[in-house]
Motif scaffolding. Structure first.
Motif, short mmCIF file in Angstrom:
data_model
loop_
_atom_site.label_atom_id
_atom_site.label_comp_id
_atom_site.label_asym_id
_atom_site.label_seq_id
_atom_site.Cartn_x
_atom_site.Cartn_y
_atom_site.Cartn_z
N LEU A 5 26.35 9.68 3.00
CA LEU A 5 27.28 10.74 2.66
C LEU A 5 27.86 11.42 3.90
O LEU A 5 29.05 11.70 3.96
N SER A 6 27.06 11.63 4.90
CA SER A 6 27.55 12.35 6.08
C SER A 6 27.70 11.47 7.31
O SER A 6 27.93 11.98 8.40
N SER A 7 27.60 10.18 7.18
CA SER A 7 27.63 9.32 8.36
C SER A 7 29.04 9.05 8.87
O SER A 7 29.23 8.85 10.06
N GLN A 8 30.05 9.06 8.03
CA GLN A 8 31.41 8.73 8.44
C GLN A 8 32.33 9.94 8.52
O GLN A 8 33.55 9.79 8.52
N SER A 16 28.57 24.20 8.70
CA SER A 16 27.19 23.80 8.94
C SER A 16 26.34 23.89 7.69
O SER A 16 25.32 23.21 7.57
N HIS A 17 26.74 24.72 6.74
CA HIS A 17 26.01 24.81 5.48
C HIS A 17 26.09 23.49 4.72
O HIS A 17 25.10 23.04 4.13
N TYR A 18 27.24 22.85 4.73
CA TYR A 18 27.39 21.55 4.06
C TYR A 18 26.58 20.47 4.76
O TYR A 18 26.04 19.58 4.11
N PHE A 19 26.50 20.56 6.07
CA PHE A 19 25.70 19.59 6.82
C PHE A 19 24.23 19.72 6.47
O PHE A 19 23.54 18.72 6.26
N SER A 20 23.75 20.94 6.38
CA SER A 20 22.34 21.13 5.99
C SER A 20 22.11 20.71 4.54
O SER A 20 21.04 20.18 4.20
N LEU A 21 23.11 20.92 3.69
CA LEU A 21 22.99 20.48 2.31
C LEU A 21 22.92 18.95 2.23
O LEU A 21 22.11 18.40 1.48
N CYS A 22 23.75 18.27 3.03
CA CYS A 22 23.72 16.80 3.06
C CYS A 22 22.37 16.30 3.57
O CYS A 22 21.80 15.35 3.03
N ASN A 23 21.85 16.95 4.58
CA ASN A 23 20.54 16.55 5.11
C ASN A 23 19.43 16.78 4.10
O ASN A 23 18.53 15.94 3.95
N SER A 24 19.48 17.89 3.39
CA SER A 24 18.44 18.14 2.39
C SER A 24 18.55 17.16 1.21
O SER A 24 17.54 16.73 0.67
N LEU A 25 19.77 16.79 0.84
CA LEU A 25 19.93 15.79 -0.22
C LEU A 25 19.41 14.42 0.22
O LEU A 25 18.75 13.72 -0.56
#
Length: 86
Positions: A5-8, A16-25
């Protein structure tokens, strides 16, 4: 899908909130316990009849275990051991 989801992403103003959300998912998805729980629910508890029959089977096993313990207990201690004194 969730793993990549966040690799490309190449957004300059990525929150940064979305990045932490992607990492938690991604962490949630990679946890084997969550994978097995989802597979178990999807394969074995997908209808109400399966849930009811599994619950009835567990209850039957539990009651059979109690009856076995009371029978063994009455052999060694007499018949009053499994009855409640009132």
């Amino acid at each position: 899908m969730i793993n990549d989801l966040s690799s490309q992403l190449s957004m300059p103003f990525f929150n940064s909130h979305y990045f932490s959300l992607c990492n938690s998912l991604n962490d949630f998805y990679e946890n084997p316990c969550n994978k097995y729980k989802a597979i178990f629910i999807h394969d074995y508890f997908n209808t109400p009849w399966k849930i009811a029959s599994t619950t009835a089977a567990i209850m039957l096993l539990f009651l059979t275990f109690i009856q076995t313990v009371c029978s063994i207990n009455s052999l060694f201690h007499g018949k009053k051991s499994c009855y409640v004194n009132t």
